[in-house]
Design a protein around this motif. Structure first.
Motif, mmCIF file in Angstrom:
data_model
loop_
_atom_site.group_PDB
_atom_site.id
_atom_site.type_symbol
_atom_site.label_atom_id
_atom_site.label_comp_id
_atom_site.label_asym_id
_atom_site.label_seq_id
_atom_site.Cartn_x
_atom_site.Cartn_y
_atom_site.Cartn_z
ATOM 1 N N LYS A 162 6.937 4.660 4.881
ATOM 2 C CA LYS A 162 6.951 5.987 4.263
ATOM 3 C C LYS A 162 5.540 6.557 4.329
ATOM 4 C CE LYS A 162 7.969 8.342 -0.129
ATOM 5 N NZ LYS A 162 8.375 8.148 -1.530
ATOM 6 N N TYR A 163 5.424 7.818 4.749
ATOM 7 C CA TYR A 163 4.104 8.430 4.902
ATOM 8 C C TYR A 163 4.098 9.822 4.286
ATOM 9 C CZ TYR A 163 -0.078 10.392 7.042
ATOM 10 O OH TYR A 163 -1.287 10.993 7.256
ATOM 11 N N ASP A 164 3.244 10.036 3.300
ATOM 12 C CA ASP A 164 3.077 11.354 2.687
ATOM 13 C C ASP A 164 2.171 12.197 3.586
ATOM 14 O OD1 ASP A 164 4.564 10.494 0.500
ATOM 15 O OD2 ASP A 164 2.794 9.777 -0.559
ATOM 16 N N TYR A 187 11.009 14.730 -0.209
ATOM 17 C CA TYR A 187 10.125 15.366 -1.178
ATOM 18 C C TYR A 187 10.016 14.474 -2.406
ATOM 19 C CZ TYR A 187 8.219 19.113 -4.127
ATOM 20 O OH TYR A 187 7.425 19.882 -4.946
ATOM 21 N N ASN A 188 8.792 14.170 -2.827
ATOM 22 C CA ASN A 188 8.555 13.386 -4.042
ATOM 23 C C ASN A 188 8.698 14.297 -5.261
ATOM 24 O OD1 ASN A 188 7.834 10.762 -2.885
ATOM 25 N ND2 ASN A 188 6.017 11.814 -2.107
ATOM 26 N N VAL A 189 9.800 14.173 -5.974
ATOM 27 C CA VAL A 189 10.044 15.002 -7.157
ATOM 28 C C VAL A 189 9.084 14.610 -8.279
ATOM 29 C CG1 VAL A 189 11.755 15.726 -8.865
ATOM 30 C CG2 VAL A 189 12.461 15.251 -6.507
ATOM 31 N N THR A 190 8.931 13.303 -8.493
ATOM 32 C CA THR A 190 7.954 12.762 -9.443
ATOM 33 C C THR A 190 7.265 11.586 -8.762
ATOM 34 O OG1 THR A 190 9.411 11.112 -10.465
ATOM 35 C CG2 THR A 190 9.517 13.361 -11.344
ATOM 36 N N GLU A 191 6.406 10.890 -9.479
ATOM 37 C CA GLU A 191 5.739 9.712 -8.925
ATOM 38 C C GLU A 191 6.736 8.615 -8.592
ATOM 39 O OE1 GLU A 191 3.013 6.576 -11.067
ATOM 40 O OE2 GLU A 191 1.797 8.331 -10.532
ATOM 41 N N PRO A 230 3.594 16.713 -1.697
ATOM 42 C CA PRO A 230 4.704 15.840 -2.065
ATOM 43 C C PRO A 230 5.684 15.555 -0.920
ATOM 44 C CG PRO A 230 5.134 18.059 -2.830
ATOM 45 C CD PRO A 230 3.744 18.074 -2.237
ATOM 46 N N TRP A 231 5.481 16.137 0.254
ATOM 47 C CA TRP A 231 6.384 15.934 1.391
ATOM 48 C C TRP A 231 6.059 14.640 2.123
ATOM 49 C CZ3 TRP A 231 10.578 18.955 2.002
ATOM 50 C CH2 TRP A 231 10.582 20.179 1.340
ATOM 51 N N ASN A 247 0.823 -1.218 0.000
ATOM 52 C CA ASN A 247 0.000 0.000 0.000
ATOM 53 C C ASN A 247 0.851 1.260 0.000
ATOM 54 O OD1 ASN A 247 -2.492 -1.443 0.112
ATOM 55 N ND2 ASN A 247 -2.140 -1.801 2.278
ATOM 56 N N ASN A 248 2.083 1.126 -0.456
ATOM 57 C CA ASN A 248 3.018 2.251 -0.538
ATOM 58 C C ASN A 248 3.270 2.904 0.828
ATOM 59 O OD1 ASN A 248 4.765 3.743 -2.218
ATOM 60 N ND2 ASN A 248 3.387 5.489 -2.131
ATOM 61 N N ILE A 249 3.120 2.113 1.905
ATOM 62 C CA ILE A 249 3.308 2.667 3.247
ATOM 63 C C ILE A 249 4.360 1.894 4.042
ATOM 64 C CG2 ILE A 249 2.191 3.155 5.465
ATOM 65 C CD1 ILE A 249 -0.385 3.658 3.962
ATOM 66 N N ILE A 250 4.184 0.565 4.208
ATOM 67 C CA ILE A 250 5.094 -0.199 5.055
ATOM 68 C C ILE A 250 5.522 -1.467 4.339
ATOM 69 C CG2 ILE A 250 3.230 -1.451 6.235
ATOM 70 C CD1 ILE A 250 4.947 -1.141 8.823
ATOM 71 N N GLY A 251 6.757 -1.898 4.597
ATOM 72 C CA GLY A 251 7.257 -3.083 3.918
ATOM 73 C C GLY A 251 8.592 -3.535 4.463
#
Length: 198
Positions: free
Chosen positions: A106-108, A154-158, A112-113, A68-72
């Protein structure tokens, strides 16, 4: 010992890969890719008594997967640099590398931060060297320890993200067949990182 560590890392990597189809099926609605590779470059600082030159270059490479793009989970390789001490004509140094396996998150939190955190087990190799004039002696020791750290980025792109990070590595130095003292050191690191999701 080296072969055993390689088998452990390979098993961990295969475990992450084998679980990825299940995670992907559970997360088909997510537009983001969850596999990642990241690299960090910065400075290490040894908290070890009797060492006068405690700072050196820090490098780290990690690969992993986040559900889920959060924990792994993650596996990686870390170079903690060299700590040195010189007293008259006698000099001594220790160089530390480590293989790591652990969890990451990772937590947005604002556009993008994002913030990150990770931690787990490490298998370190300490290379010791003592030089007295023309005479030198070397010794290697493998030991277990742990690591943990956090960062903001900071997420520069996806797919591409930049971050600044603080990590702490708990490292032991000892060999049962050698009469060297048991040493424990915290190695703190400050680094800039780049992550690529694919």
């Amino acid at each position: 010992m080296e072969f055993s560590m390689q088998k452990t890392l390979l098993a961990a990597a295969l475990a992450v890969v084998s679980l990825s189809p299940l995670a992907a099926k559970a997360d088909q609605s997510s537009p983001l890719n969850n596999f990642f590779v990241s690299g960090n470059l910065g400075q290490s600082n040894y908290r070890l008594g009797g060492i006068s030159d405690k700072a050196d270059v820090f490098q780290s490479v990690r690969v992993g997967y986040r559900w889920n793009n959060i924990i792994g989970g993650e596996v990686g390789y870390t170079y903690l640099g060299v700590a040195k001490d010189t007293n008259g004509f006698v000099s001594q140094s220790v160089k530390t590398r480590a293989a790591i396996i652990g969890v990451n998150a990772k937590y947005d939190f604002y556009g993008p931060w994002f913030v990150t955190g990770h931690g787990g087990y490490l298998r370190s190799r300490g290379n010791f060297q003592v030089q007295a004039g023309d005479i030198s002696a070397r010794q290697k020791a493998w030991n277990n320890g742990w690591y943990a750290g956090a960062g903001i980025g900071y997420n520069v792109t996806e797919n591409v993200a930049l971050s600044i990070n603080y990590d702490n590595y708990k490292v032991n130095y000892q060999r049962g067949d050698q009469p060297i003292p048991r040493l424990k050191a915290n190695v703190s690191t400050y680094s800039a990182g780049v992550e690529y999701k694919f």
